[in-house]
Enzyme design. Sequence first.
Site, mmCIF file in Angstrom:
data_model
loop_
_atom_site.group_PDB
_atom_site.id
_atom_site.type_symbol
_atom_site.label_atom_id
_atom_site.label_comp_id
_atom_site.label_asym_id
_atom_site.label_seq_id
_atom_site.Cartn_x
_atom_site.Cartn_y
_atom_site.Cartn_z
ATOM 1 N N CYS A 173 0.863 -1.263 0.197
ATOM 2 C CA CYS A 173 -0.159 0.151 -0.157
ATOM 3 C C CYS A 173 0.911 1.179 0.135
ATOM 4 O O CYS A 173 0.325 2.465 -0.295
ATOM 5 C CB CYS A 173 -0.958 -0.040 1.242
ATOM 6 S SG CYS A 173 -2.042 -1.324 1.069
ATOM 7 N N HIS A 196 -3.252 7.600 2.098
ATOM 8 C CA HIS A 196 -3.481 6.400 1.620
ATOM 9 C C HIS A 196 -4.856 5.857 2.196
ATOM 10 O O HIS A 196 -4.975 5.934 3.420
ATOM 11 C CB HIS A 196 -2.554 5.404 1.697
ATOM 12 C CG HIS A 196 -2.892 3.926 1.698
ATOM 13 N ND1 HIS A 196 -3.485 3.420 0.491
ATOM 14 C CD2 HIS A 196 -2.988 2.845 2.450
ATOM 15 C CE1 HIS A 196 -3.871 2.131 0.787
ATOM 16 N NE2 HIS A 196 -3.429 1.705 2.015
ATOM 17 N N ASN A 213 -10.080 0.119 -0.292
ATOM 18 C CA ASN A 213 -8.680 0.238 -0.262
ATOM 19 C C ASN A 213 -8.051 -0.510 -1.454
ATOM 20 O O ASN A 213 -8.032 -1.554 -1.773
ATOM 21 C CB ASN A 213 -8.103 -0.480 0.782
ATOM 22 C CG ASN A 213 -6.629 -0.503 1.142
ATOM 23 O OD1 ASN A 213 -5.851 0.009 0.183
ATOM 24 N ND2 ASN A 213 -6.045 -0.606 2.280
#
Length: 346
Positions: free
Chosen positions: A111, A253, A283
């Site tokens: 990520c 993020h 996500n």
Amino acid sequence: MRAAVVKGVGASLPQRVVTNDELAGYLDTSDEWIRSRTGIGTRRWVDAGVSTADLATQAGALALRSAGIDRVDAVVVATTTPDRLCPATAPEVATRLGMTGISAHDVNAVCTGFLYGLASAVGLIAAGNADTVLMIGAETFSTILDPKDRGTAVIFADGAGALVLRAGEAHEPGAIGPLVLGSDGSLADLIQIPAGGSRQRSSGVSAPPEDYFFKMRGREVYRHAVERMSASALEALSRAGLTMSDVDKFVPHQANQRISVAVGMRLGISAEQTVSNVERVGNTAAASIGLLLAEATAEGSLRAGQRLLLTAFGGGLTWGATTMVWPQVTAHISSPPRPGVEALAS
């Protein structure tokens, strides 16, 4: 030193919308449970046959269109879900975009991938090895999720976000500020796919089927994410000679809404300053920040002249942050890609 300056922005999302109610049909969960713990209402998953390269190629084509060019000197693809374990996905993306022969490589920091990929692109430009770079974060996370794992299946999603970067000066709008990157390999097992790599293969021991899926120890990840995202954000501001009062928009993020809120509270950032799309797209790992920049620009919540603070956290463990002043740029977001078809900007 030459700076890397944002020149174009593009993004691609799959067609399939997966609702919380759909997941509740086969998982022990509910719309209320998912929203209260993640802030996610829907996410996008690819249809059968659509790969990470498909999403990356389309997002890249749209970023090139946004930049008004049809060729760059290098392509960087940040992804946790490459089309193949070997070779990298970036060379195929470059060729599909009509750029056979240029530098192309992948980056895997889960990520945090978009910021690590951005650092790679910045380095190519700063060293004089490229004047223009196409940096793409792309994921088809739905292909590595255990459909029975409530802790991951409700969170992760698919998409791609891309930036075109050009050589310029550090004072220009769009110039990427100092990048803060970090890692801690002692905690690698918090976010992992246990089987399929050389460690498991060389052991001679067969792995159970569930070990080929993505796994995450959510409670521990939450604590580390909040700490590392907050600390790296403050360090990035310090390296740029800035303070929190200089920040117009916070671009974290999109791990989940609780993490973004917790980091914002630590930094003293208001909800109005925070840019978010996790409720609609989930996500998207390495694609998250690029996709968020494209959508927020298209929707008008990001405007030219605003100073941005970006931060991320991912497997490895890895983390990072940077700052920039958003430039005058038009973002292009795609219609859904078709399997194996060259990108057609729409």
